[in-house]
Motif scaffolding. Structure first.
Motif, short mmCIF file in Angstrom:
data_model
loop_
_atom_site.label_atom_id
_atom_site.label_comp_id
_atom_site.label_asym_id
_atom_site.label_seq_id
_atom_site.Cartn_x
_atom_site.Cartn_y
_atom_site.Cartn_z
N VAL A 179 0.84 -1.20 0.00
CA VAL A 179 0.00 0.00 0.00
C VAL A 179 0.88 1.24 0.00
N GLY A 180 0.66 2.14 -0.96
CA GLY A 180 1.40 3.40 -1.04
C GLY A 180 0.49 4.59 -0.86
N THR A 181 1.02 5.65 -0.26
CA THR A 181 0.21 6.86 -0.05
C THR A 181 0.80 8.10 -0.72
N GLY A 182 1.91 7.94 -1.43
CA GLY A 182 2.49 9.10 -2.10
C GLY A 182 3.91 9.36 -1.66
N GLY A 183 4.59 10.23 -2.39
CA GLY A 183 6.00 10.47 -2.14
C GLY A 183 6.81 9.56 -3.06
N TYR A 184 8.01 9.99 -3.40
CA TYR A 184 8.80 9.28 -4.40
C TYR A 184 9.21 7.88 -3.96
N VAL A 185 9.35 7.67 -2.67
CA VAL A 185 9.71 6.34 -2.19
C VAL A 185 8.60 5.34 -2.52
N SER A 186 7.35 5.78 -2.44
CA SER A 186 6.25 4.88 -2.77
C SER A 186 6.23 4.56 -4.26
N ALA B 34 8.80 4.02 -6.23
CA ALA B 34 9.74 2.92 -6.50
C ALA B 34 9.22 1.60 -5.95
N LEU B 35 8.74 1.60 -4.71
CA LEU B 35 8.36 0.35 -4.07
C LEU B 35 7.08 -0.24 -4.67
N VAL B 36 6.04 0.58 -4.85
CA VAL B 36 4.78 0.07 -5.40
C VAL B 36 4.96 -0.37 -6.85
#
Length: 368
Positions: free
Chosen positions: A99-106, A108-110
């Protein structure tokens, strides 16, 4: 259920996740060992998440630079490396859903999870969809959102699920004893109270208008809790040496337990970040919103205008912010009981009391 959450940079990306995690544990859907939060070392999440006892690991990544395009070669290289790091995390943890909520790290991971055919979803808490979530909308299984305007910005209509902001449910379920205004803050519990708050660090524009308004506010039939923020408190105190203000104004640097104070407030003056909006709409507190102009795509203004359109808030842009517009807005709410009641009802309609449960329902539907 094994879950990886990812999001970072701002509270608007972090607090919805923390609310979902709390609910997962309460319902015994996932234990602490089955939950992992992936963020960055520099983001706000690096402080908030470990402090809450949630398992945390990081990925090195940065956003695109719109002013210096040549620096984006580094950004692209970091994204490639971040995706490789994400795949290692995903392989080791073996999540049932990401589950991603935003931001650049999400981003890459999602993205990595979707390419590995792991069930994925995102949650958008703002009216204006962030770059990472807009990119991820093409790859994820489901897109959860809070504001109707956000839904119009995704082409993948079949993936959309309106859930509200999970922070709303968390606020309603908190059982902290309410702050005793008389005992703890030396204020009168029998008259209406306004909370003026610009975030944990504070907001310069809000502090400036408060300083200019003090002389006019001291004779009002209501009282004000002014939270300057930790960054500005010393500067405000210095300026107050030459200003007389009434006993109806309490000035603080920070409030540790904001959810315990909000139910006592007749009105809130604040920025219009997604987390703040989720908190006071959950409780139906009328709001005066002063959006920060220093955010991506001016999303705070869009958030605020959505609330104003619904009748739950009054909006003052920084360009129009002055003692007259500021005080007249407070008067309009606090001195007109019928109007305040209507605003409170409109605000409560926007707060979703089971938002975290709705997000978890989607997670369970798509999990493997």
């Amino acid at each position: 259920m094994r879950v990886i959450f990812t999001g970072g940079g701002t509270g608007g990306h972090i607090y919805p996740i923390m609310a979902i995690i709390d609910r997962l544990k309460q319902q015994k859907i996932a234990s602490n060992d089955e939950i992992l939060f992936v963020g960055t070392k520099k983001g706000l999440e690096a402080k908030i998440v470990p402090a809450a006892g949630v398992n945390f690991t990081t990925i090195d990544i940065q956003g695109f630079n719109r002013k210096h395009l040549l620096k984006n070669f580094t950004t692209v290289n970091l994204f490639i490396k971040a995706t490789k790091r994400a795949k290692k995390i995903l392989t080791a943890f073996k999540p049932d859903v990401v589950v991603g909520t935003g931001g650049y790290v999400s981003g890459a991971l999602v993205y990595a999870a979707a390419k590995m055919h792991i069930p994925t979803m995102i949650h958008e808490s703002n009216s204006v969809v962030g770059v990472a979530n807009k990119f991820l909308g093409h790859y994820v299984d489901k897109i959860c959102y809070t504001f109707d305007d956000a839904a119009t910005q995704f082409a993948e209509k079949e993936k959309l699920v309106k859930t509200g902001n999970p922070r709303s449910q968390q606020i309603l379920n908190l059982h902290s004893p309410q702050i005793d205004l008389q005992k703890e803050l030396q204020l009168n519990p029998k008259i209406s109270t306004v909370l003026v708050f610009g975030g944990s660090r504070g907001a310069l524009a809000i502090n400036r208008v408060m300083l200019k308004s003090l002389m006019k506010l001291k004779n009002k039939p209501y009282q004000i809790i002014w939270v300057t923020g930790t960054f500005y408190f010393a500067k405000v105190k210095e300026k107050l040496q030459n200003i007389e203000y009434g006993d109806n104004i309490k000035i603080l640097s920070y409030i540790q337990n904001m959810p315990a104070l909000l139910p006592e407030m007749a009105c809130v003056v604040s920025r219009s970040g997604a987390t703040s909006i989720a908190e006071f709409t959950a409780l139906g507190v009328p709001a005066i919103l002063i959006p920060s102009p220093n955010v991506t795509h001016n999303h705070q203004m869009k958030n605020a205008l959505d609330l104003e359109k619904a009748g739950a808030a009054l909006v003052i842009s920084e360009a129009d912010l002055n003692p007259n517009s500021f005080i007249s807005s407070i008067d309009h709410i606090l001195l007109d009981e019928k109007y305040a009641t209507e605003m409170s009802a409109a605000s409560k309609k926007l707060g979703v009391p089971d938002a975290a449960d709705e997000v978890i329902k989607v997670m369970q539907e798509i999990s493997r």
